[in-house]
Enzyme design. Structure first.
Site, short mmCIF file in Angstrom:
data_model
loop_
_atom_site.label_atom_id
_atom_site.label_comp_id
_atom_site.label_asym_id
_atom_site.label_seq_id
_atom_site.Cartn_x
_atom_site.Cartn_y
_atom_site.Cartn_z
N SER A 8 -86.59 19.17 56.82
CA SER A 8 -85.46 19.34 55.90
C SER A 8 -85.97 19.54 54.48
O SER A 8 -86.59 18.65 53.89
CB SER A 8 -84.54 18.11 55.96
OG SER A 8 -83.57 18.24 54.94
N HIS A 33 -84.77 23.48 58.05
CA HIS A 33 -83.43 22.89 57.98
C HIS A 33 -82.99 22.86 56.51
O HIS A 33 -83.65 22.25 55.67
CB HIS A 33 -83.45 21.47 58.56
CG HIS A 33 -82.10 20.83 58.64
ND1 HIS A 33 -81.23 21.04 59.68
CD2 HIS A 33 -81.47 19.98 57.80
CE1 HIS A 33 -80.12 20.34 59.48
NE2 HIS A 33 -80.24 19.69 58.33
N ASP A 35 -79.90 21.96 53.87
CA ASP A 35 -78.67 21.17 53.72
C ASP A 35 -77.84 21.68 52.55
O ASP A 35 -78.29 21.63 51.40
CB ASP A 35 -79.03 19.71 53.47
CG ASP A 35 -79.62 19.06 54.71
OD1 ASP A 35 -78.93 19.05 55.74
OD2 ASP A 35 -80.76 18.59 54.64
N MET A 37 -74.54 21.06 50.37
CA MET A 37 -73.55 20.01 50.05
C MET A 37 -72.73 20.43 48.84
O MET A 37 -73.28 21.00 47.89
CB MET A 37 -74.27 18.70 49.73
CG MET A 37 -75.21 18.24 50.84
SD MET A 37 -75.92 16.63 50.46
CE MET A 37 -77.13 16.49 51.78
N HIS A 66 -77.21 23.77 57.52
CA HIS A 66 -76.28 22.69 57.85
C HIS A 66 -75.26 22.58 56.71
O HIS A 66 -75.60 22.17 55.61
CB HIS A 66 -77.11 21.40 58.02
CG HIS A 66 -76.31 20.15 58.16
ND1 HIS A 66 -76.90 18.90 58.09
CD2 HIS A 66 -74.99 19.92 58.39
CE1 HIS A 66 -75.97 17.97 58.26
NE2 HIS A 66 -74.81 18.56 58.43
N MET A 68 -72.36 21.04 54.72
CA MET A 68 -71.58 19.82 54.46
C MET A 68 -70.63 20.17 53.32
O MET A 68 -70.77 19.68 52.20
CB MET A 68 -72.51 18.66 54.09
CG MET A 68 -73.25 18.09 55.29
SD MET A 68 -74.76 17.23 54.84
CE MET A 68 -75.91 18.61 54.82
N MET A 137 -75.13 13.46 63.67
CA MET A 137 -75.62 12.82 62.44
C MET A 137 -76.06 11.40 62.77
O MET A 137 -75.28 10.63 63.35
CB MET A 137 -74.54 12.77 61.37
CG MET A 137 -74.20 14.08 60.68
SD MET A 137 -75.58 15.05 60.02
CE MET A 137 -76.37 13.89 58.91
N GLY A 142 -75.23 13.25 53.28
CA GLY A 142 -75.17 13.27 51.81
C GLY A 142 -76.52 13.10 51.15
O GLY A 142 -76.75 13.63 50.07
N GLY A 145 -83.59 10.31 53.21
CA GLY A 145 -84.24 9.01 53.09
C GLY A 145 -83.39 7.82 53.47
O GLY A 145 -83.71 6.70 53.09
N ASP A 175 -80.12 14.42 63.15
CA ASP A 175 -80.42 14.59 61.73
C ASP A 175 -80.13 13.30 60.96
O ASP A 175 -78.99 12.83 60.94
CB ASP A 175 -79.53 15.73 61.21
CG ASP A 175 -79.78 16.07 59.75
OD1 ASP A 175 -80.73 15.53 59.15
OD2 ASP A 175 -79.01 16.89 59.21
N GLY A 176 -81.18 12.75 60.33
CA GLY A 176 -81.02 11.59 59.46
C GLY A 176 -81.86 10.41 59.90
O GLY A 176 -81.68 9.89 61.01
N GLY A 177 -82.81 10.02 59.06
CA GLY A 177 -83.62 8.84 59.36
C GLY A 177 -84.58 9.02 60.53
O GLY A 177 -85.06 8.03 61.08
N GLY A 197 -86.79 14.88 57.03
CA GLY A 197 -87.01 15.22 55.62
C GLY A 197 -88.03 14.28 55.01
O GLY A 197 -89.22 14.58 54.91
C1 DX5 Z 1 -78.42 14.33 55.22
C2 DX5 Z 1 -78.98 15.65 55.62
C3 DX5 Z 1 -80.31 15.59 56.26
C4 DX5 Z 1 -81.40 14.99 55.39
C5 DX5 Z 1 -82.30 14.25 56.33
O1 DX5 Z 1 -77.10 14.46 54.90
O2 DX5 Z 1 -78.13 16.33 56.52
O3 DX5 Z 1 -80.73 16.84 56.78
O4 DX5 Z 1 -82.14 15.93 54.67
O5 DX5 Z 1 -83.22 13.58 55.58
P1 DX5 Z 1 -84.06 12.37 56.14
O6 DX5 Z 1 -84.88 12.91 57.30
O7 DX5 Z 1 -84.89 11.97 54.99
O8 DX5 Z 1 -83.10 11.31 56.60
ZN ZN Z 2 -78.97 18.15 57.57
#
Ligand code: DX5
Ligand code: ZN
Length: 220
Positions: A8, A33, A35, A37, A66, A68, A137, A142, A145, A175-177, A197
């Site tokens: 990401s 990837h 993002d 927003m 992606h 959002m 998700m 948003g 990290g 996606d996420g963490g 990410g």
């Molecule tokens: C969060 C994003 C993710 C984000 C993931 O809303 O959709 O793609 O970049 O980042 P990490 O891997 O750091 O959780």
């Molecule tokens: Zn994402």
């Protein structure tokens, strides 16, 4: 199926974006990837078409975009023009999801459906057969990290059953963490694409971390 890794860009150093894109080109990553927003659907604002176009001009792997954003239908053509290959929209932002998916596919992109952590994956049962991928998700969208929500592992299992009951060949993206400590468990649960990410870009050698993700998730 081989597990795909999608770094990401949100966690990249934007002062060295070109360098970081080339690093990913030369790594074992499979997708970029990106993002998007809007500060309305999620409490953060990222980047838009101009940055995507510039990334596309040097990227040697597909762009997984992606969204959002509220009312994504307004911009689907623009994301295609900017260079998106995979385009995903949130279930929570689309009152006419079938129409949106058709629109994305007719524009020649792979269509993804994203679902927030609080919404049951069963909500997607009647539409999984038309989607190319489902993005679960594993944090509230948003920010990069954030901490991985453990319940995601069960959700992947439930979604896998829904896909087979509905003869869907959709891939499952998470996606996420995501990090090296949970990647294997996610792959074993049925995830096909892992977005990461912070756990890639915060390391001293991101390219080596990507290789480690590929090794951990794909070894027998
Ligand atoms: C969060 C994003 C993710 C984000 C993931 O809303 O959709 O793609 O970049 O980042 P990490 O891997 O750091 O959780
Ligand atoms: Zn994402």
């Amino acid at each position: 199926m081989e597990i795909l890794i999608a770094p990401s860009i949100l966690s990249a150093d934007f002062l060295k974006l070109g360098e970081q894109i080339r690093m990913i080109n030369n790594s074992r990553a499979d997708l970029f990837h990106l993002d998007i927003m809007d500060g309305r659907f999620v409490p953060n604002i990222t980047f838009g078409f101009n940055i995507i176009k510039q990334i596309k001009s040097i990227a040697e792997k597909p762009l997984d975009v992606h969204l959002m954003i509220e009312d994504p239908d307004r911009y689907l053509q623009d994301f295609k023009n900017a260079g998106a290959d995979y385009l995903s929209v949130h279930y929570e932002t689309c009152p006419h999801l079938h129409r949106t998916v058709d629109y994305i596919k007719n524009l020649g992109m792979k269509a993804g459906l994203v679902i927030n952590p609080h919404n049951p994956v069963e909500l997607l049962s009647d539409i999984v057969n038309v989607a190319d991928y489902i993005l679960i998700m594993s944090v509230n969208p948003g920010f990069g990290g954030q901490k991985f929500i453990e319940q995601t592992i069960n959700r992947i299992g439930k979604l896998k059953n829904i896909l087979s009951e509905n003869n869907s060949t959709a891939m499952i993206e998470v996606d996420g963490g995501v990090d090296l400590s949970n990647a294997r468990q996610l792959a074993d649960a049925g995830a096909n694409i892992l977005v990461a990410g912070n756990s890639i870009f915060s390391t001293r050698n991101p390219s080596e971390t990507i290789a480690e993700f590929k090794r951990i998730t794909n070894e027998q």
